[in-house]
Motif scaffolding. Structure first.
Motif: not given
Length: 245
Positions: A20-28
């Motif tokens: 959930k956290y990661a999907v909101n970080v554009p680079e990931i």
């Protein structure tokens, strides 16, 4: 540059939090998730992966065993509920070590370490360095949760950060962002040495100060007050060798 990421955890809830956290970080770019280390080992051996969020204590093969089984491991961020495993994690050159339950701000600090590592490391063969940036300073970002999304703010663009009740305002050269966050948390997420707390409600970038007065700083034509408890530190920083006026 997309950071190809694998999330490995045998606890579905813990895995979903990181996802959930990661999907909101554009680079990931989340390539896949695994619920055991053996499956993850096979996956990494046959698929290009830049970063792995890896639980340590899992049935059968542990997270640390997985890393020891790789000739050229990717970047690793360990996630675990057991603090005693921290030493093992860092002995394996992990980028960071997150204790469950993982708070959002702690996750973002780990991502920032990943970005600094990518920008500063010249020897990782699986990461291609952008042309013309070989001597550039690492870029640092502040991630702000705004309207259910994480907004990336280049810290080089920040003019000041101001606390307003339960919110902070991040004022940049062309835009102002507001998010529900404590200024003390934002302070911890900023690059060390580049920003300074000059008031209980204000943080400023050191290199953007146009003028110093014992009671305020001038940044982009704006007066930023200096708090009573911060005057001595500001004097030492911006007017060394003189007494306070």
């Amino acid at each position: 540059m997309a950071i190809r990421t694998l999330i490995v955890d045998d606890e579905p809830h813990a895995l979903e939090i990181i996802k959930k956290y990661a999907v909101n970080v554009p680079e990931i770019e989340i390539v896949d998730t695994c619920n055991n280390a053996l499956k993850a080992l096979q996956f990494v051996q046959h698929t290009k992966i830049d970063l792995v969020f890896l639980d340590i204590k899992m049935p059968g093969l542990t997270g640390t065993d997985l890393i020891r089984g790789l000739k050229t491991p990717p970047m690793i961020i360990f996630t675990t509920a057991y603090q005693e495993y921290a030493i093992d994690g860092f002995e394996l050159n992990a980028i960071d070590y997150l204790l469950k339950p993982v708070p959002l701000e702690r996750f973002l600090r780990a991502i920032d370490k990943v970005m600094q590592f990518i920008n500063g490391d010249k020897n990782r063969r699986h990461l291609k360095e952008p042309e013309g940036l070989a001597t550039a300073a690492p870029t640092h970002f502040l991630y702000l949760r705004i309207e259910r999304q994480l907004v990336k703010v280049d810290t080089r663009d920040i003019l000041w950060i101001e606390s307003v009740k339960d919110y902070i305002k991040v004022v940049t050269t062309d835009k102002t962002f507001q998010t529900k966050q404590k200024i003390s948390i934002a302070e911890k997420l900023l690059p060390i040495g580049e920003f300074m707390r000059i008031h209980r409600s204000f943080i400023i970038p050191v290199n953007k100060t146009d003028a110093y007065h014992p009671n305020y700083m001038i940044i982009a034509g704006n007066k930023i007050p200096i708090g009573r408890n911060y005057k001595l530190a500001c004097s030492h920083k911006f007017n060394p060798g003189t007494d306070l006026l």
